[in-house]
Write a protein that holds these residues in place. Sequence first.
Motif, PDB file in Angstrom:
ATOM      1  N   SER A  88       0.837  -1.205   0.000  1.00  0.00           N
ATOM      2  CA  SER A  88       0.000   0.000   0.000  1.00  0.00           C
ATOM      3  C   SER A  88       0.868   1.250   0.000  1.00  0.00           C
ATOM      4  O   SER A  88       2.060   1.197   0.355  1.00  0.00           O
ATOM      5  CB  SER A  88      -0.888   0.015   1.243  1.00  0.00           C
ATOM      6  OG  SER A  88      -0.088   0.238   2.389  1.00  0.00           O
ATOM      7  N   GLY A  89       0.237   2.356  -0.387  1.00  0.00           N
ATOM      8  CA  GLY A  89       0.957   3.621  -0.432  1.00  0.00           C
ATOM      9  C   GLY A  89       1.416   4.074   0.943  1.00  0.00           C
ATOM     10  O   GLY A  89       2.501   4.642   1.097  1.00  0.00           O
ATOM     11  N   ASN A 124       5.234   5.011   2.119  1.00  0.00           N
ATOM     12  CA  ASN A 124       5.676   6.245   2.771  1.00  0.00           C
ATOM     13  C   ASN A 124       6.330   5.967   4.122  1.00  0.00           C
ATOM     14  O   ASN A 124       7.279   6.648   4.512  1.00  0.00           O
ATOM     15  CB  ASN A 124       4.495   7.207   2.922  1.00  0.00           C
ATOM     16  CG  ASN A 124       4.152   7.872   1.595  1.00  0.00           C
ATOM     17  OD1 ASN A 124       5.009   8.042   0.737  1.00  0.00           O
ATOM     18  ND2 ASN A 124       2.892   8.246   1.421  1.00  0.00           N
ATOM     19  N   PHE A 173      -2.054  14.391   1.730  1.00  0.00           N
ATOM     20  CA  PHE A 173      -2.518  13.056   2.112  1.00  0.00           C
ATOM     21  C   PHE A 173      -1.376  12.083   1.851  1.00  0.00           C
ATOM     22  O   PHE A 173      -0.853  12.022   0.733  1.00  0.00           O
ATOM     23  CB  PHE A 173      -3.757  12.649   1.306  1.00  0.00           C
ATOM     24  CG  PHE A 173      -4.409  11.409   1.854  1.00  0.00           C
ATOM     25  CD1 PHE A 173      -5.387  11.489   2.838  1.00  0.00           C
ATOM     26  CD2 PHE A 173      -4.008  10.151   1.414  1.00  0.00           C
ATOM     27  CE1 PHE A 173      -5.965  10.341   3.375  1.00  0.00           C
ATOM     28  CE2 PHE A 173      -4.579   9.001   1.951  1.00  0.00           C
ATOM     29  CZ  PHE A 173      -5.565   9.101   2.924  1.00  0.00           C
ATOM     30  N   HIS A 174      -0.991  11.330   2.879  1.00  0.00           N
ATOM     31  CA  HIS A 174       0.117  10.394   2.689  1.00  0.00           C
ATOM     32  C   HIS A 174      -0.201   8.992   3.182  1.00  0.00           C
ATOM     33  O   HIS A 174       0.647   8.101   3.101  1.00  0.00           O
ATOM     34  CB  HIS A 174       1.368  10.917   3.408  1.00  0.00           C
ATOM     35  CG  HIS A 174       1.832  12.249   2.899  1.00  0.00           C
ATOM     36  ND1 HIS A 174       2.295  12.422   1.610  1.00  0.00           N
ATOM     37  CD2 HIS A 174       1.869  13.475   3.473  1.00  0.00           C
ATOM     38  CE1 HIS A 174       2.623  13.707   1.425  1.00  0.00           C
ATOM     39  NE2 HIS A 174       2.366  14.356   2.540  1.00  0.00           N
ATOM     40  N   GLY A 175      -1.413   8.789   3.727  1.00  0.00           N
ATOM     41  CA  GLY A 175      -1.769   7.450   4.192  1.00  0.00           C
ATOM     42  C   GLY A 175      -2.213   7.475   5.635  1.00  0.00           C
ATOM     43  O   GLY A 175      -2.026   8.461   6.353  1.00  0.00           O
ATOM     44  N   GLU A 229       3.633  15.859  -2.074  1.00  0.00           N
ATOM     45  CA  GLU A 229       3.047  15.345  -3.314  1.00  0.00           C
ATOM     46  C   GLU A 229       3.362  16.354  -4.432  1.00  0.00           C
ATOM     47  O   GLU A 229       3.148  17.557  -4.241  1.00  0.00           O
ATOM     48  CB  GLU A 229       1.525  15.247  -3.198  1.00  0.00           C
ATOM     49  CG  GLU A 229       1.023  14.266  -2.162  1.00  0.00           C
ATOM     50  CD  GLU A 229      -0.392  14.631  -1.699  1.00  0.00           C
ATOM     51  OE1 GLU A 229      -1.359  14.198  -2.326  1.00  0.00           O
ATOM     52  OE2 GLU A 229      -0.508  15.373  -0.698  1.00  0.00           O
ATOM     53  N   VAL A 282       2.426   8.407  -4.897  1.00  0.00           N
ATOM     54  CA  VAL A 282       1.487   7.277  -4.806  1.00  0.00           C
ATOM     55  C   VAL A 282       0.320   7.499  -5.771  1.00  0.00           C
ATOM     56  O   VAL A 282      -0.127   6.570  -6.445  1.00  0.00           O
ATOM     57  CB  VAL A 282       1.000   7.089  -3.351  1.00  0.00           C
ATOM     58  CG1 VAL A 282      -0.184   6.134  -3.280  1.00  0.00           C
ATOM     59  CG2 VAL A 282       2.147   6.562  -2.487  1.00  0.00           C
ATOM     60  N   GLN A 283      -0.125   8.734  -5.874  1.00  0.00           N
ATOM     61  CA  GLN A 283      -1.253   9.021  -6.767  1.00  0.00           C
ATOM     62  C   GLN A 283      -0.812   9.490  -8.151  1.00  0.00           C
ATOM     63  O   GLN A 283      -1.513   9.280  -9.138  1.00  0.00           O
ATOM     64  CB  GLN A 283      -2.149  10.089  -6.127  1.00  0.00           C
ATOM     65  CG  GLN A 283      -3.371  10.393  -6.941  1.00  0.00           C
ATOM     66  CD  GLN A 283      -4.493  11.030  -6.146  1.00  0.00           C
ATOM     67  OE1 GLN A 283      -5.299  11.750  -6.679  1.00  0.00           O
ATOM     68  NE2 GLN A 283      -4.577  10.746  -4.870  1.00  0.00           N
ATOM     69  N   LYS A 288      -0.875   2.883  -6.085  1.00  0.00           N
ATOM     70  CA  LYS A 288      -2.104   2.965  -6.887  1.00  0.00           C
ATOM     71  C   LYS A 288      -1.971   2.392  -8.306  1.00  0.00           C
ATOM     72  O   LYS A 288      -2.091   1.197  -8.499  1.00  0.00           O
ATOM     73  CB  LYS A 288      -2.579   4.422  -6.934  1.00  0.00           C
ATOM     74  CG  LYS A 288      -3.198   4.881  -5.599  1.00  0.00           C
ATOM     75  CD  LYS A 288      -3.813   6.251  -5.745  1.00  0.00           C
ATOM     76  CE  LYS A 288      -4.405   6.744  -4.445  1.00  0.00           C
ATOM     77  NZ  LYS A 288      -5.694   6.162  -4.107  1.00  0.00           N
TER      78      LYS A 288
HETATM   79  C1  LIG Z   1      -0.531  10.883  -2.352  1.00  0.00           C
HETATM   80  C2  LIG Z   1      -0.960   9.678  -1.588  1.00  0.00           C
HETATM   81  N1  LIG Z   1      -0.091   9.089  -0.746  1.00  0.00           N
HETATM   82  C3  LIG Z   1      -0.418   7.995  -0.040  1.00  0.00           C
HETATM   83  C4  LIG Z   1      -1.662   7.436  -0.144  1.00  0.00           C
HETATM   84  C5  LIG Z   1      -1.994   6.225   0.671  1.00  0.00           C
HETATM   85  O1  LIG Z   1      -2.034   5.109  -0.145  1.00  0.00           O
HETATM   86  P1  LIG Z   1      -2.790   3.786   0.353  1.00  0.00           P
HETATM   87  O2  LIG Z   1      -4.233   4.138   0.493  1.00  0.00           O
HETATM   88  O3  LIG Z   1      -2.506   2.775  -0.721  1.00  0.00           O
HETATM   89  O4  LIG Z   1      -2.182   3.409   1.663  1.00  0.00           O
HETATM   90  C6  LIG Z   1      -2.603   8.002  -1.015  1.00  0.00           C
HETATM   91  C7  LIG Z   1      -3.959   7.422  -1.137  1.00  0.00           C
HETATM   92  O5  LIG Z   1      -4.877   8.031  -1.606  1.00  0.00           O
HETATM   93  C8  LIG Z   1      -2.246   9.159  -1.749  1.00  0.00           C
HETATM   94  O6  LIG Z   1      -3.109   9.747  -2.579  1.00  0.00           O
END
Ligand SMILES: Cc1ncc(COP(=O)(O)O)c(C=O)c1O
Length: 397
Positions: free
Chosen positions: A108-109, A113, A136-138, A188, A223-224, A250
């Motif tokens: 997962s993202g 991170n 947003f980082h998780g 991001e 991630v996005q 993603k």
């Molecule tokens: C920029 C960014 N980082 C991290 C994440 C987290 O990823 P995950 O939901 O796969 O843990 C997301 C999820 O939307 C994201 O958009």
Amino acid sequence: MSAKYDQLVAREKAVFMPAVRRWPVALERGQGSRVWDVDGKEYVDLTAGWGVTSIGHCHPALADAIADQARTLMQTTNLVYTKPQLELAERLARLAPAGLKRSFFTSSGAEANEGALKLTARKTGRARFLSTFNSFHGRTLGVMGCLGQDKYRGPWQHIVREATFVPFGDVDAVRAALTPEFAAMIVEPVQGEGGVVVPATDYLKRVADACHAVGALLIADEVQTCIGRTGRWFACEHAGVVPDVLTFGKGIGGGFPLAGFMATEEVMAAIQPGDHGGTYAGNPLACRAGAAVMRVIENEKLVERAAMLGKDTLARLASFAQKHAQKVEQVRGLGFLIGVVLRDPAVAATAHAAMRERGVLVNLTADRVLRLFPALNIPERDLAEGLDALEACVASA
Ligand SMILES: Cc1ncc(COP(=O)(O)O)c(C=O)c1O
């Protein structure tokens, strides 16, 4: 709603953690950029399974690769060498910004991170992180400290170790905040969940310079934005920046849970065997899926397609926005990551629900931003149908 739908909802009410405010939709299958619910209602999916099904739902090349790998080797320990993991890492090393040669894979993202934060802390011997408001980082415990939205971080403030936050897009604020205590800044290249906020083209470059001036590292959270989403393989390329660490997720798995991070040789040199790991790190099935997705994107020139069709879509929506300026504040985006910013959250909610009724799935984020992040290979007919619905539903909301 049908009896079939009602039954499903009633059953899940009894057994699921009630953490999600679900849409009134129960999906059964998908093909390309279309999905069907349990009653056979068809939708155009402008969300691509949340920015994930980058080559469309159930692409045959991806389904075949997964089926073949499932019959060959689904899982082993990361203590052994496997070909799918190696092939994916080689592909990434070839296509990522020059200098990012070494990968680590996660599911997962958020985990990606987490690994990136650990890596920069190890490399620098420091413990503080800088992040941006609205980011947003998780949702995992470590990385949530860097999540710049109170609605997600606030309820857990008593257990997270908070980063320092600066406004997104403001380089002076970065310079003012950074001290030699900071291990890294995580950012991001385009804020997605925060409302599709595109910074000035030189923002990342100047942020990288500011980080390096105090011996801190830059983590680009892609991630996005990775794997063609913004019309380049990686969004950092728009700024001509090679971050010290780049996280991805993603779209790379195309629907299979796959994410990870890459770093420069110099940064990765800080890691010793045993420093980081995970049962599913480098899972052969996930990596085979990732390589299949990247192959399709490369062979079918989908990065270039996303750049071109993204530009056309932005132009179309900008002209719509001009005609409906009393409702639409702005249209912004990069490639196939597009936000239509409405003035009034109530209008946004009405338009969002109306689109769904009409058979088009789109995301409503940051209260009043309709976010479109379709598959990179969405057929032009599906895209046009989705945009027609968006325009009609916003106009009448
Ligand atoms: C920029 C960014 N980082 C991290 C994440 C987290 O990823 P995950 O939901 O796969 O843990 C997301 C999820 O939307 C994201 O958009």
